[in-house]
Every structure is written in C-alpha cells, then in structure tokens.
Design an enzyme around this catalytic site. Structure first.
Site, PDB file in Angstrom:
ATOM      1  N   LYS A  38      -9.107   2.057   5.905  1.00  0.00           N
ATOM      2  CA  LYS A  38      -8.640   0.695   6.164  1.00  0.00           C
ATOM      3  C   LYS A  38      -9.233   0.121   7.441  1.00  0.00           C
ATOM      4  CE  LYS A  38      -4.405   1.872   8.696  1.00  0.00           C
ATOM      5  NZ  LYS A  38      -4.788   1.271   9.967  1.00  0.00           N
ATOM      6  N   THR A  39      -9.415   0.959   8.475  1.00  0.00           N
ATOM      7  CA  THR A  39      -9.971   0.457   9.731  1.00  0.00           C
ATOM      8  C   THR A  39     -11.394  -0.045   9.512  1.00  0.00           C
ATOM      9  OG1 THR A  39      -8.627   2.038  10.968  1.00  0.00           O
ATOM     10  CG2 THR A  39     -10.469   1.027  12.132  1.00  0.00           C
ATOM     11  N   ASP A 230      -3.157  -5.409  11.368  1.00  0.00           N
ATOM     12  CA  ASP A 230      -3.221  -4.006  10.953  1.00  0.00           C
ATOM     13  C   ASP A 230      -1.820  -3.402  10.983  1.00  0.00           C
ATOM     14  OD1 ASP A 230      -4.290  -1.606  10.173  1.00  0.00           O
ATOM     15  OD2 ASP A 230      -5.097  -1.074  12.140  1.00  0.00           O
ATOM     16  N   GLU A 231      -1.602  -2.329  10.235  1.00  0.00           N
ATOM     17  CA  GLU A 231      -0.313  -1.617  10.187  1.00  0.00           C
ATOM     18  C   GLU A 231       0.836  -2.595   9.932  1.00  0.00           C
ATOM     19  OE1 GLU A 231      -0.356   1.478  10.064  1.00  0.00           O
ATOM     20  OE2 GLU A 231      -1.970   2.299  11.277  1.00  0.00           O
ATOM     21  N   GLN A 261       3.858   4.455   4.547  1.00  0.00           N
ATOM     22  CA  GLN A 261       3.781   4.945   5.920  1.00  0.00           C
ATOM     23  C   GLN A 261       4.630   4.088   6.874  1.00  0.00           C
ATOM     24  OE1 GLN A 261      -0.148   6.545   7.238  1.00  0.00           O
ATOM     25  NE2 GLN A 261      -0.920   5.642   5.341  1.00  0.00           N
ATOM     26  N   ARG A 613      -1.689  13.828   7.470  1.00  0.00           N
ATOM     27  CA  ARG A 613      -2.490  14.007   8.694  1.00  0.00           C
ATOM     28  C   ARG A 613      -3.504  15.132   8.499  1.00  0.00           C
ATOM     29  NH1 ARG A 613      -2.455   9.614   9.633  1.00  0.00           N
ATOM     30  NH2 ARG A 613      -1.308   9.524   7.684  1.00  0.00           N
TER      31      ARG A 613
END
Length: 757
Positions: A38-39, A230-231, A261, A613
């Site tokens: 996504k980044t 973002d997020e 998340q 993770r």
C-alpha cells in the site's frame, strides 16, 4: 538514474496497484491487505499526480500516522519527481494541522507560538487542578481524568457540551467522579491561559477553526486539491470530519486502509469510518489490494482463517505467490519463566542454523509487563535486545529539564515549563513561591510572565530577588533565540542555566549517563539546524517537531538487536522470525475485551496484525501458569489458537508435546483442536449473549424517533423505545431491549435502526 525510475515505476505494479495509482480523480478507497504494497501505491499515486497530471505539490495533502512514514514516502517520491517533492504538505494529522493552527491561531485566541503539551504535561496539570479543587486524587487519577477528557475531545464534545449533558453527569456520578465536567472546564481554561494546546486540541481546535471560520476552511479547500490518507482505519471522528470538510469541494479524497488491522479503538479510532465510507461518497471507487508480498502461504492462510471469524469486515481475499514456508510452531510452557527460556533458546538455535542477525527476530506480546521474563532469558543467552515502547529518550528527566527551559523561552506563559525550570539548578525558589505567582496571575487575570516580571511587588525578600534573577536569565536567552538558530540557543541555555555544570559534577555512572544524554540532545538539535532542506531552524520549529514525534518515530529500527514490543507497537513493521507469546485466555484476548462482540473482534484483529508481521517463520507460545498481579495464576490456551486452521500448525515436540508421536503433522490434524479443548475445559466466556446485527443493519435518522417504536442496536439487539427526552444535541431515548434490559442512549451518538412495521 532518476529518469529510469520515472519511466519504470508503473511497470513495478500489479493491475490493482496500477489502478490505484492512475485513477486519481474523485473519491477512492484502497482496501489494502497486509503486506500488499500500500505504501508503494500511495507513493506512486502522489508521484503520478505531480509528473503526469502536473499538479502542484503545494496543493497535495498526504496524511500518515507517523512522521517516519511521511519522511520515507517523501524520499521515495523525490526519486521519481525530483526536489519538487519537498513542497508536499505531508505528515501526521497532528503535525500537519499544528502547522495550519500556527498560521491561524489568532482566530482562536492563541498566539502562533503556542506550546504543545505532551501527555506528561497534561497529567501534571490535572494533578495540580485536582489538588487545588481539593478532590480525592485516588478517585480523580490523572490518567483517568485525561482519558475521559481525551475521549470527549475526540468525539468533538466541548467542555460546555459536557457540562450540559445529563448522561455524562449521571455516568460520572455513578463512577463517583461528579466533578469531572468542572475538571474538564478548568483544564481547558488553564491550557488557554498558558497559551498551550494538548495533542487532542490540535484536532479539536482544527474542527472548531473550520466550523466557525468558513473563510479559513474555504482557503484550505481551494489550496488542497487532492487529499490522501494512509491507515484510514485508524482515524477517529475528529480526524474524519476534518478530512471530509477539506475534500468537500472537489471530493478528490483517496483513503488507504485495512479494516482487518483496525486496532486502536482505545485511542478513539472508529472502524465505522472505513466500513461506512461509501455512505458519504456514493460515487466511491473501491480498489482491493489483495496480493501479499510479505509472508509465506502458510502465514497468509493462517491469518485468513483467523480474521474470517469476524463479522464486521470488508470482504477481501488476501493471497500470495510466495513459497509455502514452514508450519507455524506452537510451544507450550509450564510457566512464564519457562516460556521465556524456550523462546530465547529457539531464537539462539535458529540464529545458529540460518546465520540470521538479531534484527530479524521479534517477540510480540499483549502487555508490556510480559517483557520481563523474555528480557531475563535473552540476557542469559547473550542475545542483544531492545524494548520498544519503554522510557523514550525525550521522556528522560534531564532531557525534559532542558526542554522546559527552551519551551519557556518560546512561550512565557507556559506554566508547566516555568514550574519545571525555575528552580533547576536549585536557586532557592520553593513550591510556595511558585504557587503564589500562579495564584496572583489567576486572581488578577494577568499573564503569568507579567507577574513574574514584577515579582518584587508580590514577593518579599529573597523569593522576589531569586525570581527576578530567573526572569533576567530567561530574557537574555530570549534575545539569543530571536537572533540565533535552535542549536546556538540551546547550547547557550545548557551552559548558562547551570544544568550542564551540575550534571558534569556528578561523577556517578548515572550522572555521567545523564550528562551524555544532554550532549546527545544538543547533537540532535545540531542535526536539525544543519539540515539544508529545512527552512525554519528556529527553536520553536524544533520544539514542535520533538513534541509531535510518535513512539514509532522515536525507535531505532536499524539497531542490531532482537525486538521486544507490544503488538500495538508492531503495526506496520515486519520481521523474518516472529514469536507471539502469552497466547492465553484473559491475557490474549484480554479479559477487559470480553464484554461485547465488537471488543472481541478488535482483539481478533490485533491477533491478525501480529500474525502478519511474520515474513518467513511464526511461532506461538502459551504458559500453563503465569504470575499476574503478584499471584500465580493457572492459565488456559487462548481461544484464538483454536481459530487457526490446524493444517498450518506444528506442535513443537521438543518443547511441549505430551505424547510420543510418529508425525507432528498427523498429530496436529487429528488431535490439535481436541487437546486445546481439553486444556480449556474450565474456560469461562463472557456470559452476556452477543447480538449479531441484521445483514441489512444501517443506522436510521433518529430525528423522528417516537415512543413505542421498535429499534435495533448493533450491540444491545432489538428493543422498544419507552421514553423520548429533551431535544437537539441532548435528545436521548430510553429503550427496553429484549435481552440487554433498559438503556438510556444519547441519540447523537447511538446508532439505531428503526424497524418499520
């Protein structure tokens, strides 16, 4: 090389990623599964706007959740479009809107150099107010009061609204804190008189600014033509309303997030922002990034098998082309200390077998208290480690002492900075003298600095002289700050205040360490002023940057050490080898998160974050006995272990299998769930029945709600309205629910579906 990057960046993307980059107009939501890049998509989308659509970087606002993430994104964009990337309005919600508030502060009655209080400053002020109001500090604990005030601000409830709301008053009375509203009011007034805002004010006051000053809102709506967030799953109501107002004219808003998340409800994050985004933007384009580039097939499929148990989620199918990878290991220990030993031994053994570095390993836990057993075991195995989320550099006493001087130089009405610095080093100014200065300023409605400048008029003898000398010292520092940059000013303050001299005189190990820490702070300020790309090198600019550092920004992820951290702190990170420890009922899921389906689903999302993770290898562990709150407690394996498809689990025979087995795989597939259930035979689940919202559940407009109507609540289920009370923002309803009993709901917050006959 830059031209090659410019030409090739679209070719690096898979079809959904490419779609997320090139479709730049209108409202867009990118649902980005864990490890889906996504980044990269967000970065390239911004670069694409600048390079192919010739959008001025000044007119793009990109909001992230750490300054570190913003810095990395800016650097990646710069490789594609060049130095223009430096003109992007990019950073965290708090840093970006603090910048806007400094420009518009006078509209709200603040100076542009207002202080930003950190959590410690806020708690200190609350303790002072509690003492002055003669309240019980055991009932009105600083963290409890601050959390209550923070929750109100994040819901955009002002102190006036709070005091006038009977439901809040009743709730506070039930919790034996009837003065909470008055405390909230006094806290806000004291911050205002000190020309200070706390973290929540940066968002609360931005909403006030945009709501009460349409010309200011219009200015920024016209300036920022594109808004990227973002997020997005971690935004609260306050953040969402700011974004919605800014994007109202052009609706060029792109949000990136993953509902799976969303793990920050305790900070006020509202998962409904992402789940209901389409309601506010009917023309929304939804793009799903479902290919995971991070983890093995085993880890991705195991994570999917867990998160699929949640009912409140956006549907997606996360998959990967990566290798199958190792099965997930499960370790059972007899105690928390043995768990630490087994995990440390496993790390040591893996390091030897794979020649891995310490930095490739992470131990994740639900609560910070679990780190003790892990730290002791790692030390015994000579494994270097770092604990993320402990006492940060900027929270050390000697650092906060020097920064208090620097803050008071910038803002002469910063009461907390004055209190901390005025008698450091000791100059004979006691608490009584300080309180008298504060009381005089309050009673005479004068700025604190004015009273201090005339201290001899209010204080007799030695006290007045000592305060006068301190004021003269601060004035001399202020003159330097007006002419010099942050480093020159800070170096002068450290020397002439006497702080460095006092620390240097202490030849103990602790004293030398404190002296070195202050020198390191000066090094950090020097690095700040030496940055050629930075225009504003003033002391004020440095203080704002330091205050708004997040925990993630403060940690050094490049250190060659095993990482220990809570799962919340691990968000956004990845490691080759991950150990999730303490997989026990009442610990994970937490016993405080078992009262509702929504809470349990947040815990499950937290477990999903922990699993994802891991890149190559995941290990889970639990203990049969654990010391908690000073008592040895019998533990039961977490329900989340049952929720992993057993095909992906391998019981570590060396560390916990109770029988001699011919094959770990056959043991898992045949007996894994049964053995867990046997271990969990005495488990006590939350007794209250959990309501599952109807498939078509959508909150109704309750402005026309009447007594006698049938309604549905997402948590309490079905019920009948028995009483409607008050009007407007304070309108509330009593509802007799079929299973949850009678509840009084504030209709401006309650989400009710009216059931039509």
């Amino acid at each position: 090389m830059a031209s090659e990057v410019q030409a090739d960046y679209l070719n690096e993307l898979n079809p959904p990623q490419r779609e997320g980059v090139v479709n730049t107009e209108g409202p867009t939501m990118l649902i980005a599964g864990a490890g889906s890049g996504k980044t990269r998509v967000l970065t390239y989308r911004i670069a694409h706007l600048i390079q192919h659509h010739h959008v001025e970087p000044f007119s793009i606002m990109a909001l992230t959740f750490t300054n570190k993430a913003a810095k990395e994104m800016r650097e990646r964009i710069e490789k594609i479009v060049g130095n223009e990337a430096r003109n992007l309005y990019m950073g965290t919600f708090h840093s970006v809107f603090a910048r806007i508030l400094r420009s518009e502060a006078s509209r709200l009655g603040f100076p542009s150099n207002f202080t930003i209080y950190d959590t410690d400053d806020s708690k200190t002020l609350i303790r002072q107010i509690v003492k002055q109001m003669k309240l019980d500090d055991k009932l009105y604990k600083a963290n409890v009061v601050l959390n209550r005030i923070s929750a109100a601000k994040n819901r955009l409830v002002s102190w006036q609204d709070y005091l006038n709301n009977p439901i809040y008053a009743q709730d506070d009375a039930d919790n034996m804190r009837p003065e909470m509203g008055k405390l909230y009011q006094t806290y806000v007034m004291r911050c205002f008189s000190a020309d200070a805002m706390d973290f929540d004010d940066l968002l609360f006051n931005t909403n006030v600014l945009f709501q009460e000053h349409p010309d200011v809102l219009n200015k920024y709506q016209q300036r920022f033509k594109y808004l990227l967030i973002d997020e997005f799953q971690d935004t609260n109501i306050s953040q969402y309303l700011i974004a919605k107002r800014l994007a109202a004219v052009r609706q060029n808003i792109a949000v990136v997030g993953d509902d799976a998340q969303s793990i920050y409800a305790f900070r006020g994050a509202d998962i409904q922002n992402i789940l209901n985004f389409e309601r506010d933007y009917p023309d929304l384009k939804v793009i799903k990034l479902e290919q995971n580039y991070r983890s093995t097939k085993t880890i991705v499929n195991a994570a999917n098998s867990v998160i699929n148990k949640n009912t409140a989620q956006l549907q997606k199918n996360v998959w990967t082309d990566n290798d199958e990878g190792d099965l997930i290991e499960l370790i059972k220990a007899t105690s928390d200390n043995e768990e630490g030993k087994l995990i440390a031994s496993a790390i040591f053994e893996t390091k030897m077998q794979t020649q891995s570095s310490n930095a490739e390993f992470a131990i994740l836990y639900r609560t910070n208290s679990q780190s003790r057993a892990m730290e002791e075991a790692l030390r015994r195995n000579n494994l270097k480690y770092r604990v993320v989320g402990g006492l940060s550099f900027y929270q050390r006493k000697e650092i906060k002492d020097l920064i208090a001087y620097l803050r008071f130089i910038v803002n002469p009405n910063d009461e907390q900075a004055m209190r901390r610095s005025i008698n450091l080093p000791k100059r004979g100014i006691g608490p009584g003298t300080i309180e008298k200065l504060v009381v005089v300023a309050s009673e005479e409605n004068q700025p604190l600095w004015n009273v201090m400048e005339n201290a001899k008029s209010y204080l007799g003898g030695r006290g007045g002289n000592q305060v006068d000398e301190y004021v003269t010292l601060i004035k001399s520092f202020r003159l330097t700050a007006e002419k010099k940059d942050a480093y020159d000013t800070a170096a002068l303050v450290a020397k002439n205040s006497g702080l460095l001299k006092e620390l240097y005189a202490d030849k103990t190990i602790e004293g030398m360490s404190r002296y070195e820490n202050v020198q390191e702070l000066l090094n950090a300020i020097k690095e700040f002023t030496d940055d050629k790309e930075r225009e504003d090198k003033s002391l004020s600019a440095f203080l704002q940057e330091v205050t708004l550092l997040t925990d993630e920004d403060r940690s050094d992820s490049n250190e060659e050490a095993v990482t220990l951290m809570t799962i919340h702190m691990a968000k956004g990170l990845e490691f080759n080898h991950v150990y999730i420890v303490g997989m026990e009922e009442d610990l994970f899921p937490s016993q405080m998160m078992l009262s509702s389906r929504a809470d349990l689903e947040e815990e499950r999302r937290l477990f999903y974050v922990a699993i994802t993770r891991a890149k190559k290898k995941l290990t889970l562990s639990y203990a049969l006995n654990r010391y908690r709150f000073g008592r040895l407690k019998n533990c039961e394996p977490s329900r989340f272990l049952e929720e992993i498809d057993p095909r992906f689990i391998k019981v570590n025979k060396k560390f916990g299998s109770r029988a001699a087995l011919s094959s770990a795989e056959s043991y898992v597939t045949k007996n894994f769930v049964n053995n867990l259930k046997k271990d969990q035979s005495n488990r006590k689940f939350a007794s209250a029945p959990q309501h599952k919202p109807s498939p078509d559940f959508q909150p109704s407009d309750t402005s026309g709600l009447q007594e006698g109507m049938r309604v549905e609540h997402a948590k309490f289920g079905f019920g009948k309205v028995t009483v409607i009370d008050a009007e407007g923002a304070n309108k509330k309803a009593k509802v007799e629910f079929d299973t949850a009993g009678e509840k009084t709901l504030l209709l401006s917050f309650a989400k009710l579906r009216i059931i039509e006959d």
